[in-house]
Design a protein around this motif. Structure first.
Motif: not given
Lengths: 292, 158
Positions: A241-242, A245-246, A279-280, A283-284, A287
């Protein structure tokens, strides 16, 4: 400045090169692409008495798929070749993404895959990415050969496990497991400069789309490629989840890296950048893992 | 093992043979041994791009190569791109679009851009700016360089 005098030889086989290295020991240095060694020699930071030029050893330049679906790359393969090869795009997509980020096109015309790794600069993309990919390095000398996992190869600033008589000849990269995504994020004030800090992420999801395995490795964040073990513990077995990740990003930035301050950035700023880039990158990678 | 090397290479289509020290950089060989001072030496550590030449068609930093490493290879310098009576389209474009002021960085830009434009005949501005990332200019602010490249691309497409 200009380099001081040295003796020069250009062997055409690996065995010839190994003879020279065994004969001269600490007095000799192999010359691969020269894009890191020659600047050091121009500044006289490096003054090898003997230079063993590897650029005439055709056998050391190759890109081949391995039986397990991975890739094998010869140490003297030019970055430019790796950058353009469809085999790399297919079997090692993180490498394919990494290559255009290495320096500039002119450097990549001469720089070599193995040369970058052997130089063991913690700000080198391939040093970081080879650890994230669980690469294996074939090191040979007159006595024989051995395979060294990437995570064991780098010992510190510009230091690897290689001894003066050793030569890196081949790098093996395993294939990604299913549901694996990847990313390489760097930040620099000018594109193609040495980055202030960077991170390679490899994320594998299980069949419930939770984190089965994750590797976060940082460049320009310490004395060598910095693997974020604490951050990985935070994510493993969890839903990606966000928040997760954070949490991983914050853990990596505060516990797993050891950046220094210099004229380009303070250690604190590098930690902040690491948090944002992690974080970026996750996220990548997420995906991409889901997209497969 | 040698301290003197019998070098043989092709520069701008002509064959040259010289006996040189291995430590002589390709940039200094071109400038001092061959008198081709079009190739400039800026930083001596590979970041400024002023020394860029073509080795077997690929742009390389001549300050990061020993001349002996060019043995048996083909080098093209800015002098080989065109002559005063017969400018290369890219030289013509830099002139018309005012892509240079002091001219120190220019040879490095030209040699870098020739293979780039041959491979990318219709580049976007972003692609152009990315392609020139390895060449520093202290005079122009790059604006007219980008315009020159666009004009060069037009000329080369014609």
């Amino acid at each position: 400045m200009k380099p001081p005098p040295f003796e020069y030889c250009a062997p055409t086989t690996v065995d010839e090169a190994l003879e020279h290295l065994a004969e001269h020991g600490y007095d000799a240095k192999p010359l691969a692409g020269g894009q890191s060694l020659i600047p050091m020699m121009n500044f006289r930071l490096a003054q090898p008495a003997v230079l063993v030029d590897l650029n005439s050893i055709a056998d050391l330049s190759f890109i081949r798929p391995t039986d397990d679906g991975g890739l094998s790359i010869g140490a003297m393969t030019r970055h430019k070749m790796v950058e353009k090869d469809p085999l790399v795009a297919e079997h090692a997509p993180l490498i394919y993404e990494t290559m255009p980020k290495i320096a500039t096109s002119q450097i990549r015309s001469r720089g070599t895959f193995g040369g970058s790794l052997a130089h063991a600069d913690p700000s080198a993309e391939l040093v970081c990415v080879s650890v994230a990919l669980d690469g294996e390095f074939k090191v040979v000398n007159k006595q024989g050969e051995r395979w060294v996992p990437a995570k064991d190869f780098f010992l510190g600033l510009f230091t690897s496990v290689m001894e003066p008589e050793d030569l890196l000849v081949e790098i093996k990269l395993p294939p990604f497991p299913e549901r694996t995504g990847w990313s390489l994020m760097e930040i620099a004030r000018r594109p193609h400069d040495f980055c202030l800090i960077g991170v390679a992420a490899v994320l594998t999801l299980d069949d419930k789309e939770q984190c089965q395995d994750v590797k976060l490795v940082y460049l320009s964040a310490g004395d060598g490629p910095m693997e974020a073990h604490q951050a990985a513990k935070v994510l493993k077995g969890q839903a990606v989840t966000a928040e997760a990740i954070q949490a991983a990003a914050e853990t990596a930035a505060s516990e797993d890296i050891d950046p220094s301050s210099d004229i380009h950035a303070t250690a604190d700023f590098r930690r902040h950048l690491a948090k944002v880039l992690t974080r970026r990158a996750l996220e990548e990678a997420l995906g991409r893992a889901k997209g497969k | 093992m040698t301290n003197q090397f019998k070098l043989s290479l092709t520069v701008n289509g002509n064959r040259y043979e010289r006996e040189i020290e291995p430590r002589l950089l390709l940039s200094d060989f071109l400038r001092h041994e061959l008198g081709m001072t079009g190739t400039h030496v800026g930083c001596e550590h590979g970041v400024c791009g002023a020394c860029t030449v073509l080795l077997d068609g690929d742009p390389v930093r001549s300050c990061l190569m020993f001349a002996v490493q060019a043995h048996g290879h083909e080098v093209i310098t800015v002098e080989g791109l065109g002559s005063i009576d017969d400018l290369h389209p890219i030289q013509q474009a830099f002139w018309e679009a005012h892509g240079l002021q002091c001219g120190f960085c220019t040879p490095g830009f030209l040699t870098t851009l020739v293979p780039f434009l041959e491979e990318n005949p219709n580049p976007t501005e972003e692609e152009i700016r990315d392609a020139i990332s390895g060449n520093l200019c202290r005079c122009t602010g790059y604006e007219n360089i980008v315009k020159s490249v666009k004009l060069a691309a037009e000329k080369m497409r014609a």
